[in-house]
Motif scaffolding. Structure first.
Motif, short mmCIF file in Angstrom:
data_model
loop_
_atom_site.label_atom_id
_atom_site.label_comp_id
_atom_site.label_asym_id
_atom_site.label_seq_id
_atom_site.Cartn_x
_atom_site.Cartn_y
_atom_site.Cartn_z
N ILE A 114 47.21 36.10 45.64
CA ILE A 114 48.21 36.92 46.33
C ILE A 114 48.73 36.18 47.56
O ILE A 114 49.92 36.25 47.89
N ASN A 147 48.23 44.16 38.87
CA ASN A 147 47.98 42.86 38.23
C ASN A 147 46.55 42.35 38.42
O ASN A 147 46.21 41.29 37.88
N LYS A 157 51.40 33.84 46.45
CA LYS A 157 52.62 34.55 46.09
C LYS A 157 53.34 35.08 47.33
O LYS A 157 54.58 35.08 47.40
N LEU A 211 45.08 40.88 40.78
CA LEU A 211 45.03 39.51 41.28
C LEU A 211 44.05 39.40 42.45
O LEU A 211 43.99 40.27 43.31
N GLU A 265 50.07 44.20 43.89
CA GLU A 265 49.51 43.11 43.10
C GLU A 265 48.05 43.38 42.73
O GLU A 265 47.61 43.08 41.62
#
Length: 208
Positions: free
Chosen positions: A68, A61, A71, A63, A57
């Motif tokens: 995170i 991405n 998620k 992030l 991630e």
């Protein structure tokens, strides 16, 4: 698995991952390895998958860790360390008792800028400082002797500020979160470096 074994499993896919990075993610509450009776971290394959998820991630991405975490809670369930911790807010009398120091010592800590109350309350970091200085006093070290330590910490904070400043200047969405994450990881790395240099210096003093 040991932290070294976990590192070996991840470095093929994530060559930049380090032991300090894994410790940093643990400190931020994203993984929760168990500890052996001697204090060594014990990782499972689930921890490896969680780390792989986090690193992917971040890499793909971009992030921030707080996103995170959310998620991960959906994908893996929320670990105990992600639950809100009770914030430490101590009165002066409570700090003196919890740290095991006297009023004179606390006054010196404040005079030399090693800690300070916020709204007349002391947080967890202030408690850690007070306890540590209380322990150092057994060796004859007091607040006035620790100005060099404070100066070194301020210089390291300057390095962190210098490094994250370009991130904040971008004013892009998520820049504050990215800067916060970078500052936390930098702090962890600098602490590791500082501790290693002190250990090396002490060995030299002792002729090791």
């Amino acid at each position: 698995m040991s932290i070294g074994e976990v590192l070996a499993l991840l470095q093929g896919e994530f060559p930049d991952v380090t032991v300090s990075k894994i410790r940093f993610l643990e400190g931020e509450g994203l993984i929760e390895p168990e500890r052996s009776p001697s204090g060594f971290r014990k990782f499972t394959h689930l921890h490896v998958e969680q780390l792989r998820f986090i690193l992917t991630e971040q890499r793909d991405n971009y992030l921030p860790l707080r996103v995170i975490k959310d998620k991960m809670a959906e994908s893996f369930g929320r670990p105990r360390v992600l639950q809100d911790k009770q914030e430490v807010r101590l009165s002066r009398a409570e700090l003196l008792e919890a740290a095991g120091i006297d009023e004179e010592t606390l006054g010196e800590l404040e005079d030399y800028g090693l800690l300070a109350p916020v709204a007349r309350r002391y947080d967890e970091e202030a408690l850690t400082v007070a306890r540590t200085v209380g322990s150092l006093s057994r060796f004859g070290l007091h607040a006035r002797h620790l100005r060099a330590v404070k100066a070194a910490a301020e210089r390291e904070c300057g390095l962190v500020e210098q490094t994250v400043a370009p991130i904040l200047k971008r004013r892009a969405p998520g820049a504050i979160g990215e800067a916060d994450e970078a500052a936390r990881e930098l702090s962890t790395l600098l602490l590791d470096l500082h501790a290693s240099l002190v250990r090396t210096g002490v060995r030299s003093v002792l002729g090791g």
